[in-house]
Scaffold this active site. Structure first.
Site, PDB file in Angstrom:
ATOM      1  N   HIS B  72       0.772  -0.993   0.042  1.00 55.61           N
ATOM      2  CA  HIS B  72       0.003  -0.194  -0.003  1.00 55.61           C
ATOM      3  C   HIS B  72       0.764   1.338   0.034  1.00 55.61           C
ATOM      4  O   HIS B  72       0.761   2.122   0.645  1.00 55.61           O
ATOM      5  CB  HIS B  72      -1.020   0.114   1.188  1.00 55.61           C
ATOM      6  CG  HIS B  72      -2.083  -1.226   1.281  1.00 55.61           C
ATOM      7  ND1 HIS B  72      -3.215  -1.173   0.772  1.00 55.61           N
ATOM      8  CD2 HIS B  72      -1.751  -2.294   1.456  1.00 55.61           C
ATOM      9  CE1 HIS B  72      -3.854  -2.244   0.984  1.00 55.61           C
ATOM     10  NE2 HIS B  72      -2.991  -3.094   1.345  1.00 55.61           N
ATOM     11  N   TYR B 342       3.233  -5.671   9.705  1.00 57.24           N
ATOM     12  CA  TYR B 342       3.028  -4.021   9.621  1.00 57.24           C
ATOM     13  C   TYR B 342       4.213  -3.365  10.615  1.00 57.24           C
ATOM     14  O   TYR B 342       4.924  -2.320  10.134  1.00 57.24           O
ATOM     15  CB  TYR B 342       1.808  -3.648  10.215  1.00 57.24           C
ATOM     16  CG  TYR B 342       0.427  -3.940   9.062  1.00 57.24           C
ATOM     17  CD1 TYR B 342       0.623  -4.791   8.399  1.00 57.24           C
ATOM     18  CD2 TYR B 342      -0.373  -2.985   9.373  1.00 57.24           C
ATOM     19  CE1 TYR B 342      -0.460  -4.869   7.506  1.00 57.24           C
ATOM     20  CE2 TYR B 342      -1.608  -3.260   8.412  1.00 57.24           C
ATOM     21  CZ  TYR B 342      -1.612  -4.160   7.379  1.00 57.24           C
ATOM     22  OH  TYR B 342      -2.636  -4.343   6.623  1.00 57.24           O
TER      23      TYR B 342
END
Lengths: 186, 366
Positions: B72, B342
């Protein structure tokens, strides 16, 4: 019952072993957490409040230490050995306090909420900053390794005293009361 | 001081053989502890999948783009507010569901590893949000515009990244590799049909964004229910029209979003899907039956758009397990794996020099 002057105060001994158990758990949780996928979140959720508990306990220990009389070093320890023992004790105390503070600061700089239990969370102690986060994140790891090494050194020294010098050095920190061996003293 | 004289006298009484044995015993204890520590830290099992290895795979496929998210990577930041209507309080005690307004910051992005990739209609679109609750708690969620996730395990995702990477010779995924992947991860075949079966909307504004993973809501009485959630657009759905698309503009989807927000605030309804016993919670490739109860918990309004170059949302980790009291993760293994990966991506990029976003301040100011 009067305390054996060769032993640490009961509060000191209790704090020592409680801290030992917490620090060891913490070091292993910290190491496992970074390499675990399935348990990552569970371990991190445990790591944060345990770290803060260690910080609180370390401060209590420091206060306790200043208000209790310490047993003397045994005569089996040379002057140099006593210096090393004192220095390593200072290193352990510094790390016990600095590691959780660096962790707290690192989460603050990384813009993370510092969640303890349920809705309970701590305020940030540093401003949000990517660079600061990156530096503190590395510092946290390096300090944790240093703490693990200091623990191994501490354990080696005590084992050496118990098994090789056989001076019953562990009695000073034993949780149970130990009879004084200086029977000849008035 | 004459205490301990009985003890210190013991030193000489150990034979040198005993001493060597005891020294060896000490060394063994220390080595054993160090060994367990090394094992816990993963040094003895270098092939176990970790958050760092998932991020390594992104870097292997996309190369390293310092300072950017490893996935992303191309995005733009948003801010606005969420107005709760109070209907969520029956399901969850989380403060977010009390009637009233909370500020929100977040990010729209494309699920690409390259921060300067050209916008494509079929690329997965994401909406990541941070709700700031009045008591200082936070709810972070990263949602995608696909109906289900393509795989149900971290290993599947790790394999998919490599198997679906374009072959340098053809520019397309190698069919043999994809075939082997589907044999190993059979859930992918059905999931990708559902994903491809969903009509593609015109842009970010008329997309619905789904949590994909299941979570648990815990209400004030302590009752737990499995849930999934979606942000469903108020903006009417318009199909993506390839004839209308401007291929020469590599930021066409972002530019359209910027123009729409400048034209007026955009809105989404937070729809909670209430799971029933037996609904799969540990498999993000499986949809829940469509007749499940849907509860509209409130409205998200996005009235401000800002480049990553200036927004605080750039330096946020939208870890799906940063949840307020009253919302918790499910048994879906992807959640903890996302959290780990993450975190690894965040730690890497925060230590790297930053480059300007493809969606620049000049772009968002248009």
């Amino acid at each position: 019952m009067a305390r054996n002057p060769a032993q640490f105060a009961l509060t000191s001994r209790l704090l020592h072993w409680l801290m030992a158990a917490m620090l060891l758990s913490m070091l292993f949780i910290g190491a496992a957490m970074v390499t675990s996928l399935g348990n990552y979140h569970r371990l991190v959720a445990l790591h944060r409040p345990l770290g803060i508990m260690i910080l609180v306990l370390a401060i209590i220990r420091l206060v306790n230490r200043t208000f209790t009389t310490l047993p003397p070093f045994p005569p089996t320890m040379s002057k140099r050995e006593r210096l090393i023992a004192s220095a390593s004790e200072r290193l352990l105390y510094t790390l016990m306090i600095a590691l959780p503070l660096v962790g707290w600061g690192m989460l603050s700089a990384g813009h993370y909420p510092i969640v303890m239990f349920g809705p309970l969370h701590l305020p940030p102690i540093l401003p949000v900053s990517p660079t600061l986060y990156a530096v503190l994140r590395k510092t946290h790891t390096i300090m944790a390794y240093l703490l693990f090494l200091a623990f191994l050194g501490h354990l080696s020294a005590i084992l050496f005293h118990i098994l090789i010098i056989r001076d019953r050095l562990l009695d000073r920190m034993a949780l149970w009361p130990v009879r004084s061996h200086n029977h000849k003293d008035p | 001081m004459n205490d301990n004289d009985g003890q210190s006298g013991d030193i000489g009484r150990i034979s040198s053989g005993t001493m060597i044995l005891r020294l060896a015993a000490i060394a063994l204890v220390i080595l054993a502890i160090a060994g367990v520590f090394a094992y816990a830290g993963g040094w003895l099992t270098p092939h176990t999948l970790t958050g760092a290895r998932i991020v390594d795979r992104f870097e292997q496929v996309n190369e390293v783009h310092p300072g950017f998210r490893r996935n992303h990577a191309k995005g733009v930041c948003l801010s606005g507010y969420f107005e709760s209507n109070g209907r969520g309080t029956a399901l969850s005690k989380a403060a977010i569901f009390l009637p009233g307004r909370v500020p929100v910051i977040g990010r729209f992005a494309l699920a690409v590893g390259q921060p300067y990739a050209a916008d494509e209609a079929n690329t997965v679109r994401s909406m990541a949000l941070l709700f700031k609750l009045p008591d200082g708690e936070e709810w972070r969620t990263g949602m995608n515009n696909i109906p289900v996730f393509p795989v149900n395990s971290a290993e599947g995702f790790y394999d998919l990244l490599l198997s679906s990477a374009p072959d340098p010779a053809t520019g397309k995924p190698d069919p043999a590799k994809m075939g082997a992947f589907i044999t190993k991860h059979p859930e992918f075949a059905k999931a990708i049909q559902l994903i491809h079966g969903q009509p593609v909307s015109s842009g970010f504004a008329d997309s619905a964004y789904n949590s994909l993973n299941a979570f648990r809501f815990i209400n004030a009485k302590g009752a737990e229910i499995p849930v999934r959630w979606s942000m469903v657009p108020v903006q009417a759905f318009r199909p993506f029209n390839s004839a209308m698309s401007n291929k020469s503009n590599t930021n066409q989807l972002f530019d359209a979003l910027i123009a729409e927000i400048h034209n007026g605030a955009l809105q989404w309804h937070l729809i909670i899907t209430v799971g029933q016993p037996g609904d799969p919670t540990a498999d993000a490739t499986l949809p829940w039956p469509s007749e499940r109860q849907h509860i509209d918990a409130g409205t998200l309004t996005i009235d401000h758009i800002e480049s990553e170059d200036t927004s605080p949302a750039r330096d946020l980790n939208f870890d799906p397990l940063i949840l307020p009291d009253g919302i918790a993760g499910s048994d879906d293994p992807l959640l903890s794996a996302r959290s780990a990966a993450y975190s690894s991506s965040f730690t890497r990029r925060e230590g790297e020099p930053k480059s300007p976003s493809a969606v620049s301040t000049a772009e968002t100011g248009k």
